[in-house]
Enzyme design. Structure first.
Site, PDB file in Angstrom:
ATOM      1  N   SER A   1       0.800  -1.224   0.000  1.00 19.19           N
ATOM      2  CA  SER A   1       0.000   0.000   0.000  1.00 19.19           C
ATOM      3  C   SER A   1       0.833   1.274   0.000  1.00 19.19           C
ATOM      4  O   SER A   1       0.388   2.293  -0.523  1.00 19.19           O
ATOM      5  CB  SER A   1      -0.951  -0.005   1.195  1.00 19.19           C
TER       6      SER A   1
ATOM      7  N   HIS B   1      -5.068  -3.186  -3.149  1.00 17.85           N
ATOM      8  CA  HIS B   1      -4.676  -2.257  -4.217  1.00 17.85           C
ATOM      9  C   HIS B   1      -4.511  -2.937  -5.570  1.00 17.85           C
ATOM     10  O   HIS B   1      -4.122  -2.294  -6.541  1.00 17.85           O
ATOM     11  CB  HIS B   1      -3.375  -1.534  -3.844  1.00 17.85           C
TER      12      HIS B   1
ATOM     13  N   LYS C   1     -11.490   1.080  -2.568  1.00 13.65           N
ATOM     14  CA  LYS C   1     -10.429   1.664  -3.395  1.00 13.65           C
ATOM     15  C   LYS C   1     -10.843   1.626  -4.864  1.00 13.65           C
ATOM     16  O   LYS C   1     -11.657   2.446  -5.268  1.00 13.65           O
ATOM     17  CB  LYS C   1      -9.116   0.971  -3.071  1.00 13.65           C
TER      18      LYS C   1
HETATM   19  C1  LIG Z   1      -6.829   0.140   2.698  1.00 13.15           C
HETATM   20  C2  LIG Z   1      -6.313  -1.207   3.072  1.00 13.15           C
HETATM   21  C3  LIG Z   1      -7.016  -2.038   3.939  1.00 13.15           C
HETATM   22  C4  LIG Z   1      -8.233  -1.556   4.665  1.00 13.15           C
HETATM   23  O1  LIG Z   1      -9.364  -1.620   3.867  1.00 13.15           O
HETATM   24  P1  LIG Z   1     -10.626  -0.740   4.325  1.00 13.15           P
HETATM   25  O2  LIG Z   1     -11.750  -1.303   3.542  1.00 13.15           O
HETATM   26  O3  LIG Z   1     -10.284   0.657   4.000  1.00 13.15           O
HETATM   27  O4  LIG Z   1     -10.786  -0.983   5.799  1.00 13.15           O
HETATM   28  C5  LIG Z   1      -6.534  -3.288   4.184  1.00 13.15           C
HETATM   29  N1  LIG Z   1      -5.393  -3.722   3.609  1.00 13.15           N
HETATM   30  C6  LIG Z   1      -4.674  -2.960   2.783  1.00 13.15           C
HETATM   31  C7  LIG Z   1      -3.420  -3.496   2.187  1.00 13.15           C
HETATM   32  C8  LIG Z   1      -5.105  -1.664   2.501  1.00 13.15           C
HETATM   33  O5  LIG Z   1      -4.379  -0.877   1.713  1.00 13.15           O
END
Ligand SMILES: *Cc1c(COP(=O)(O)O)cnc(C)c1O
Length: 397
Positions: free
Chosen positions: A188, A216, A248
């Site tokens: 991330s 991602h 995302k």
């Molecule tokens: C953003 C993210 C999460 C969290 O997901 P949410 O739905 O925002 O709680 C978990 N793992 C990774 C690698 C992330 O980048």
């Protein structure tokens, strides 16, 4: 959290103020920005228009008219809240259909919708391991994966980023329980991809279970947007547990765990972060179904995004700007010092660009960075303008 001991008899406000000043002297103070607008790229902040380079809306779906319409229709026919957890009466038809469609898209038997990616990762670690088990993670795994391992009673081992020899050695340590190997698919804060094929081989050799959090990757990379696991040519045998978020590339909210039917049954029965929280609003599930259709049908969104990524990397190279080695829409530029990174981000903001400074503990000490994220809705000229601004701002340091 900053490290500040409580002295006996300390008053709460006094102790909190001590924490504030400690964070400030280390340039680690965080604050929120009030943002408005309904575009991935053009936002308003404090009455000023900014170009957003700090959003994970990679495919530009968050404000897509079809998602907005699905959310409205979903609210008309279902109301807003689901009213209960999924195991009580909160599991609605829209959730059921989204689970089926996501499973088909991801080529897994079943999908379990969760309220967030954070909670999905807690669900996996706490329901698949007990005391005496081991969880092995890449050192750069997302905070939710670290917290998940901490909340489980398993022993947590971490290996240096992408160091497969270190992973092999940890897998060879004596262990009489279950072993979970856990990694981000696309990291991330660095934007690079885990060596998933090697990880899958090592897990197979050592009977470990591989968990990939592809927050991602899904929607963004791999054949048909099926993510980094599919891009590595791996299936549900090799990666039996796959998690992802709808917040995302899907431009929505919520998350999922994909795997076998027996895995999902087990989670429904055991995963406290699934059982003891209100199910996501059904209208959001309807919006996520609309997002999934765009993810499946709009190959052009991914293709254009990858054209922009190449354009950005070439533009940086031609201006002698060093980016991290990433082919994902996450294009970080390491500055190192937290203060210098904050100053640079503030300078860019004055020039109309929102690029947030990412500092410890989100990233290791000494690696503060600009985390630049690209969306398919950016224009090439906007990328050039950002690169020119960074080049000008860093030329005099
Ligand atoms: C953003 C993210 C999460 C969290 O997901 P949410 O739905 O925002 O709680 C978990 N793992 C990774 C690698 C992330 O980048």
């Amino acid at each position: 959290m900053v490290d500040l001991p409580k002295r006996p008899g300390d008053n709460l406000e006094h102790w909190l103020k001590g924490c504030v000043s400690r964070r400030q002297t280390q340039h680690l103070e965080r604050y929120r920005r009030v943002v408005s607008g309904n575009s991935a790229v053009d936002i308003q902040m404090g009455g000023k228009s900014l170009l957003n380079f700090s959003s994970n809306d990679y495919l530009g779906l968050a404000a897509h008219p079809e998602l907005v319409a699905a959310l409205k229709d979903g609210a008309d026919s279902n109301g807003v809240g689901s009213g209960a957890s999924a195991l009580v009466s909160g599991f609605r038809e829209q959730h059921h259909l989204l689970e089926i469609e996501l499973a088909e898209f991801l080529q897994r038997e079943k999908v379990l919708l969760c309220s967030s990616g954070y909670l999905a990762n807690l669900a996996v670690a706490t329901s698949l391991t007990r005391k005496g088990d081991v969880i092995i993670q890449d050192r750069l795994c997302h905070a939710s994966l670290i917290d998940a391992a901490r909340l489980s009673k398993a022993r947590l081992l971490r290996y240096a980023h992408a160091d497969m020899e270190a992973l092999r050695q940890q897998l060879e340590l004596e262990n009489h329980g279950n072993t979970l190997v856990v990694s981000d698919g696309v990291f991330s804060m660095d934007g690079d991809t885990a060596p998933l094929a090697t990880m899958a081989m090592l897990c197979e050799d050592h009977r470990a279970w591989l968990v990939v959090d592809d927050a991602h990757g899904i929607g963004v990379c791999g054949p048909g947007g099926r993510g980094s696991v599919a891009a590595a040519g791996l299936d549900g045998q090799q990666v039996p547990i796959l998690t992802g978020t709808l917040g995302k590339a899907f431009g929505c909210f919520g998350a999922f765990i994909a795997g076998s039917e027996t895995l999902v049954n087990h989670l429904v029965n055991e995963a406290r972060s699934y059982i003891y929280t209100t199910a996501m609003p059904p209208a959001l599930a309807a919006a996520a179904r609309a997002a999934l259709r765009r993810v499946i049908e709009d190959d052009w969104r991914r293709e254009h995004l990858h054209t922009l990524i190449r354009h950005f990397k070439q533009g940086a190279a031609s201006r002698d700007l060093a980016l991290m080695d990433s082919d994902s829409p996450i294009q970080p530029m390491i500055i190192g010092d937290s203060r210098a990174t904050l100053d640079l981000a503030a300078d860019l903001q004055r020039q109309g660009f929102l690029v947030v400074a990412i500092r410890p503990p989100t990233v290791p000490v000494g690696t503060a960075r600009l985390r630049i994220t690209l969306s398919t809705t950016h224009q090439p000229a906007q990328l050039n303008a950002l690169l020119d601004a960074i080049a000008a701002a860093t030329s005099h340091v």
